[in-house]
Every structure is written in structure tokens, then in C-alpha cells.
Scaffold this motif. Structure first.
Motif, PDB file in Angstrom:
ATOM      1  N   GLY A   1      21.664  10.077 -26.169  1.00  0.00           N
ATOM      2  CA  GLY A   1      22.047  11.223 -26.994  1.00  0.00           C
ATOM      3  C   GLY A   1      20.834  11.892 -27.589  1.00  0.00           C
ATOM      4  O   GLY A   1      19.997  11.189 -28.151  1.00  0.00           O
ATOM      5  N   PRO A   2      20.721  13.214 -27.505  1.00  0.00           N
ATOM      6  CA  PRO A   2      21.561  14.106 -26.724  1.00  0.00           C
ATOM      7  C   PRO A   2      21.664  13.620 -25.279  1.00  0.00           C
ATOM      8  O   PRO A   2      20.723  13.001 -24.779  1.00  0.00           O
ATOM      9  CB  PRO A   2      20.854  15.456 -26.809  1.00  0.00           C
ATOM     10  CG  PRO A   2      20.066  15.384 -28.082  1.00  0.00           C
ATOM     11  CD  PRO A   2      19.684  13.945 -28.221  1.00  0.00           C
ATOM     12  N   SER A   3      22.766  13.939 -24.635  1.00  0.00           N
ATOM     13  CA  SER A   3      23.084  13.294 -23.368  1.00  0.00           C
ATOM     14  C   SER A   3      23.805  14.232 -22.420  1.00  0.00           C
ATOM     15  O   SER A   3      23.986  15.412 -22.709  1.00  0.00           O
ATOM     16  CB  SER A   3      23.938  12.072 -23.674  1.00  0.00           C
ATOM     17  OG  SER A   3      24.910  12.389 -24.639  1.00  0.00           O
TER      18      SER A   3
ATOM     19  N   GLY B   1      26.826  22.035 -39.749  1.00  0.00           N
ATOM     20  CA  GLY B   1      25.460  21.689 -39.369  1.00  0.00           C
ATOM     21  C   GLY B   1      25.031  20.412 -40.072  1.00  0.00           C
ATOM     22  O   GLY B   1      25.786  19.859 -40.875  1.00  0.00           O
ATOM     23  N   GLY B   2      23.846  19.918 -39.761  1.00  0.00           N
ATOM     24  CA  GLY B   2      23.313  18.807 -40.539  1.00  0.00           C
ATOM     25  C   GLY B   2      23.343  17.453 -39.876  1.00  0.00           C
ATOM     26  O   GLY B   2      22.569  16.579 -40.232  1.00  0.00           O
ATOM     27  N   GLY B   3      24.274  17.220 -38.948  1.00  0.00           N
ATOM     28  CA  GLY B   3      24.312  15.942 -38.247  1.00  0.00           C
ATOM     29  C   GLY B   3      25.178  14.904 -38.945  1.00  0.00           C
ATOM     30  O   GLY B   3      25.464  15.015 -40.144  1.00  0.00           O
TER      31      GLY B   3
ATOM     32  N   GLN C   1      26.403  15.425 -30.115  1.00  0.00           N
ATOM     33  CA  GLN C   1      25.483  15.375 -28.984  1.00  0.00           C
ATOM     34  C   GLN C   1      25.677  14.218 -28.003  1.00  0.00           C
ATOM     35  O   GLN C   1      24.774  13.903 -27.239  1.00  0.00           O
ATOM     36  CB  GLN C   1      24.039  15.417 -29.477  1.00  0.00           C
ATOM     37  CG  GLN C   1      23.595  14.244 -30.330  1.00  0.00           C
ATOM     38  CD  GLN C   1      23.882  14.455 -31.807  1.00  0.00           C
ATOM     39  OE1 GLN C   1      24.642  15.333 -32.176  1.00  0.00           O
ATOM     40  NE2 GLN C   1      23.292  13.634 -32.643  1.00  0.00           N
TER      41      GLN C   1
ATOM     42  N   PRO D   1      25.470  20.197 -27.224  1.00  0.00           N
ATOM     43  CA  PRO D   1      24.080  19.887 -27.562  1.00  0.00           C
ATOM     44  C   PRO D   1      23.987  19.535 -29.046  1.00  0.00           C
ATOM     45  O   PRO D   1      24.916  19.822 -29.811  1.00  0.00           O
ATOM     46  CB  PRO D   1      23.347  21.203 -27.278  1.00  0.00           C
ATOM     47  CG  PRO D   1      24.382  22.267 -27.394  1.00  0.00           C
ATOM     48  CD  PRO D   1      25.661  21.627 -26.933  1.00  0.00           C
ATOM     49  N   SER D   2      22.902  18.939 -29.477  1.00  0.00           N
ATOM     50  CA  SER D   2      22.753  18.577 -30.886  1.00  0.00           C
ATOM     51  C   SER D   2      22.733  19.828 -31.751  1.00  0.00           C
ATOM     52  O   SER D   2      22.372  20.912 -31.294  1.00  0.00           O
ATOM     53  CB  SER D   2      21.463  17.787 -31.093  1.00  0.00           C
ATOM     54  OG  SER D   2      20.343  18.572 -30.733  1.00  0.00           O
ATOM     55  N   GLY D   3      23.150  19.647 -33.021  1.00  0.00           N
ATOM     56  CA  GLY D   3      23.111  20.778 -33.946  1.00  0.00           C
ATOM     57  C   GLY D   3      24.458  21.109 -34.544  1.00  0.00           C
ATOM     58  O   GLY D   3      24.545  21.977 -35.404  1.00  0.00           O
TER      59      GLY D   3
END
Lengths: 355, 355
Positions: free
Chosen positions: A9-11, A72-74, A189, A194-196
Motif C-alpha cells: 500500500g499504496p497498491s 483527507g489526512g489518512g 490506498q 490512490p493515497s490521499g
């Protein structure tokens, strides 16, 4: 050479999602503008968010009374948002790895935290089973899949308090009984985007019960009230998430994702168990379908770097185990095709023949 | 038809940045993998972050002792992170609009907040000038550009306490004396990248001075210590930000961005002042170069919808004023070509001829 993306991940994401996102970045919906430069309040973008929310609810069979948020932020930010919003006096946590521990650490600043059980003493190779959740806990927090150690809670637990789950790495890989949870969250992700962007599924009437002041952006109610548009949301990741949700639905939904995950994991674990050179690291009954962790058998320990080189030369990407446990990790998220798992198995078999 | 993107944010980005990002989404660096599915810990991604940080420092001439961070969550999250990290007893805020007010609101939960001045009584059409900043304030917070009202602080202020600035909408549009600030932050979606990443420039030795517990993800020190990699960063927006930073450098840096911004703004304000049908809304001396706000002159008020239609038919996008002030707003960020500003001026002149 064809690459087989086993990144943790991201993956891997479905190729259709990647191509569609690239196209939208060049021209969103025939607007003459890029997805990267449209307003989140544009007429054409609201339907993206609306459809993503609707597909979340449909695919996971989310009952009435829950909201779906894209923030956002994860997921790491959720570790403090969860106690901010839900922890009044006491919370219970199941310690199944580094991420669970990080979530627990943040909660300690907000109230009493009970670690009901931990498998830390065995480097988290199993999921603890015999424990009691305090009946007066505000919630019981679990991490359903532990990417680093390759363990997974493959079914919803039965406990006497509402659950909160970090499902960053196994969301959409099986049906969930959402009614058992007041909050489910995760970074996108692994199985989604995608991440974010972080998804949060929250039970509306579980909010508003803590007495502390919650900073506006950390208050789930803020984002519910504004439909995830209190501030500018991560437009590109949300768009990609929608494409993945459409893909999951077209493939047959989460039941089909679970069938494929089980099939792929069974194939790879069978090879790990058969091949004399490799050993699985997680307890049999807790083996993750998402992250399959293994090491060289003790008598072949010195060949670890050789196998890494051998597999890399054959197109395997991201199979190095997490730095805290070593060995190998093949992450097999939803978008991972069976063919890539077979390619890794072929590598393992060829390598065995050489030695 | 060619579109002229005057969106206030997310907003226009250089075409090279858009095309390069779309390409990387199909295949990142010839890796055979998409930018959306590479690990943030991949060998090829660390140089992206490193170069973006280096270009930030170079372009803004950031002195030693400062860190540059790329975080998720948006500038709105910074509104509470700033007081979490810097407000021990008292903070001073300049109230120049909705965003300044939101920042101030979050700070109030952490200590005494002094509003040194406000232009709220005139719907923020000017930037207050005569005020005193308490000498014992931990910091003085300003919003350098006010997107909704079209006002801008075009030079760094001289005050007797360290400054903190939200530069979401004018970063990289002029040189800054960073040494006057302990923190500069902003959402990236105006002058830098698609939405989903927040930049933070922070003076290292200004941290660690508050006595409260700071949740891990809200503590700037966490992100400094891990080079913005404490959790998975927003990979695609950071990649796009790097492409924009390269573009800014190739165009001649922030001095050239300022020259262009001044040129474009002068052109459009000249037309607003000349054309009998339109009136600028911001005080002359505080007019923003980034967001140029105007309304129909009182005697043409009923033609507002007509002009909107007229301009839209000629390819103008995003010129509707913010819902709280009405009228028109032409956002002219760094990537906005002079030709698009001229196209809008042509519209205004043609419309004038018709009436």
C-alpha cells in the motif's frame, strides 16, 4: 516485462481505474478541463461524490442511519478522531499489531483505555481470541487486517459493546455486518484508491455523546453536515475511488471479491505449505487473505536475498516483508489477478528446483 | 471551444503538469506501474518528495532551520494544528474574511485570542491597517490573500511578534521574507497542485513550547521527524506539486510569477475601471492579484445573469463570485495565461458594445 504488483500500500488498482483516471486528468467529462483543475463544487463533481457514497452503501449493505464520508489526512488521523468523537470515559482495544497499538496510543489522551488482549509477545502472529470486553466501554476498537503480520479477522465479532474498526486493508474484500459497528474507517490506498483519501462510515446517532470540545475538522458531525464538502476534498482520489467502486460492482460485488480473495490466498498458502524452502509466519486460522507473509525455512535462511533477486527478475514487485518482521509479503488486494499469484507460485517452484 | 479556467480552487494548473501527471498515472518513471499504485516508500518516490522540498526551499529562499512538510487534511485542518502547536497563552489574529475567521474560531479552544482588527463591517472589502499586535502574543496570524473578497496583503508585514500565515491562495506568486514567520501553510489547490495536499513551512525551534499534549498526527514534530512520511502521504498530489515547482523554476521563479501576476491583474483591473458596466469591489490599495472581484454597476445590475451567459458561451469558466458576495470573480493564479485574461477583457468590451 509484465510487472506483478504485490505492494502492501499504496497498491494495485484495476487497470480500468488507472486508465479512466488518467483520461479524466487530461479531460474531465468532456469539459475541456482537467480533473485536477475543476472546482469540487462544480455541477459535474457532486455526482461523483454522490455516486461514490451510494455505491459504498449498496456494496456494503449499510443500514439506514449511517453516513459515508471521504476525508483527507489518512487513517492515522482517525486514530485521534475516534476518541475525540466517541471516547467519554473508557474504551477497549484489541492489540493485534503496530496499527492497533498506534490507535490505542492516541486514545489514551482522552480517557481510560483497556487493552483487552494482545499478541505482541509473539510478534503478532495470531489474533487473540479469549478476552472479555468491559461492558461499560464506550466502544471496542479492532484492526480487522494486520498488513505487517498477515493476520486477519475474517468475520465480524460478537461483543457486548459497539465496535469501531480500522478496515484500511480489507474493506470490500468480504461482506460486513455494518450494524455491529458505530464507525468503520480506513485509508483508501489498499483496496480502493490512490493515497490521499480516507473513508469513514459512521452511525449518526452514536455522535454527540462526548462532553469535550471537538475541533471543527476533527468532528465527524462537521463532515456529515456538509456531505464531505466542509473543506476542499481530495478530488482526484475520490474520483478514482468511484471508478474502483463501479469496478467492484461490475465484478459481482463484495461476495465475488471474497471468493476471489479466498481462491488466491488458498493457492499461495498451499504453495508455502508444500514448498520445503518457505514457511508461513501467521497462525493457520488467522491467516490474512490480503497480506500473505512468509519467510525462508531455517535451513534456507541464507537464500533470502537470492530469492528476492530471482523473483524481482521475473517481474514480482513489492514482495519484501515489512522492515519490522523481514522475509516476504505478497499483498493480494481485490485488484490482484489470479495470474499474478500464479506467477509468484511459479517463481517459488522454479527456485525450489534450482536448490 | 477553448476554455478559460478562472476557477477559485481547485484551479488552473500548467498544461505540462497535467499531461505529465496523466502520463505518470499510466506509467510512473518507466516502472510498469501507475503513480497511483506505487509504494510511498519506493526508491523512485523518495526523490519526488526530496526534490519538492528542495525546490520549495530554493524558490522561496527559505532560511536554514525551517522544515517543509506535505500533509493531508487541507488548510482547514491547519486552523486547529496551528494553535495545538503554537498557542500557549495568547494569540493575535487579523480578521480579513471567512477563512481568517475560521482559523480564529479554532484557536479559541486553546487560549486567549485577540482579534487585532477586522473589516467584517464592510464585508471584508479592505485589509485593516491601523492596529496593535499585543507584544505578549505567541504569534500573529494573517491570511495573506482573501479569495472570496479579492483582497491581498502583497507585502510581508512588520510586527513585533512572529507571524503565522495562511498562504493557500498566493503562495509562489511573490517573494516572501520567510524569516518573519514561524509557520506558513496552505492547501495546494490554487497555485501548486490538485486538492489533497497541504504544504507547511515551519520554523523548527518554534516548536515544543506548548505544554499541552498534541495528538501524534497533529504534531508538526511528528512529520518533521519522518520527512512527511509518518503515514502514507498523498502520492499523486505531491507528484503534481513537484511538476508545478519545476515549472515555476523554469519560468523564472517567484519574481517572474509576481511580474506576470501584476501584469494580468493590472490588465483586468484597468478594464473594470474603464468599463462603465462593471465595478471592482475591493479597496484599490488592497486589490488581490490572485482573485479579481467585480460586480455589475448599479444601473446594469439586472444584466448580471446575461453577462454570465455571454461569458460562459465564450469559454469563460468559474467566473461566478462566491455565493456569499455575488457578482464575478476571476481567479488568476500563476498558471493562468495572459491570453485568458485578455479573452475575459474582450468579453467585457463586447458586452459593453451590445448595451
Amino acid at each position: 516485462m509484465k510487472k506483478h504488483n504485490f505492494n502492501a500500500g499504496p497498491s494495485i488498482l484495476p487497470r480500468e481505474v488507472i486508465e479512466d483516471t488518467a483520461k479524466a486528468i487530461l479531460d474531465f467529462n468532456g469539459s475541456g478541463l482537467s480533473l485536477m483543475e475543476i472546482s469540487h463544487r462544480a455541477k459535474d463533481f457532486q455526482p461523483v461524490v454522490d455516486e461514490a457514497v451510494a455505491l459504498f452503501k449498496e456494496l456494503l449493505n449499510i443500514p439506514e442511519g449511517y453516513s459515508v464520508l471521504f476525508l483527507g489526512g489518512g487513517a492515522s488521523l482517525e486514530f485521534c478522531m475516534v476518541p475525540f468523537n466517541f471516547l467519554e470515559k473508557k474504551a477497549a482495544y484489541l492489540n493485534t499489531g503496530v496499527w492497533a497499538k498506534k490507535a490505542m496510543k492516541e486514545a489514551k489522551a482522552f480517557g481510560e483505555v483497556v487493552e483487552v488482549a494482545s499478541s505482541a509477545e509473539s510478534t503478532y502472529t495470531y489474533i487473540p481470541k479469549d478476552y472479555t470486553v468491559p461492558a461499560d466501554a464506550d466502544y471496542f476498537h479492532i484492526t480487522t487486517n494486520n498488513t505487517i503480520y498477515g493476520t486477519e479477522l475474517k468475520e465480524d465479532l460478537d461483543v457486548n459493546v459497539p465496535m469501531i474498526a480500522d478496515m484500511s486493508s480489507d474493506i470490500f474484500s468480504r461482506p460486513i455486518d455494518v450494524s455491529k459497528y458505530i464507525c468503520i474507517y480506513g485509508g483508501a490506498q489498499k483496496n480502493l484508491a490512490p493515497s490521499g483519501v480516507t473513508f469513514v462510515i459512521v452511525k449518526n446517532d452514536a455522535l454527540g455523546k462526548v462532553s469535550r470540545y471537538i475541533p471543527t475538522m476533527l468532528n465527524y458531525q462537521t463532515h456529515i453536515d456538509s456531505g464531505s464538502m466542509f473543506n476542499t476534498p481530495p478530488v482526484v482520489p475520490i474520483y478514482a475511488a468511484l471508478q474502483t467502486l463501479r469496478w467492484i460492482k461490475a465484478q459481482g460485488g463484495v461476495k465475488e471479491m471474497e471468493r476471489r480473495a479466498t481462491e488466491k490466498a488458498d493457492m499461495l498458502y498451499a504453495e508455502i505449505d508444500r514448498n520445503k524452502m518457505f514457511v508461513g509466519t501467521a497462525a493457520q486460522e488467522d491467516r490474512s487473505r490480503m497480506n500473505i507473509c512468509f519467510v525462508m525455512a531455517p535451513e534456507y535462511k541464507e537464500l533470502e536475498a537470492d530469492f528476492m533477486k530471482f523473483a524481482t527478475e521475473r517481474g514480482m514487485v513489492g514482495i519484501k516483508g515489512h522492515r519490522s518482521v523481514g522475509g516476504f509479503r505478497a499483498s493480494c488486494y481485490n485488484a490482484m489477478p489470479k495470474e499474478s499469484v500464479q506467477a509468484l507460485i511459479d517463481c517459488m517452484q522454479e527456485f525450489e528446483k534450482l536448490h
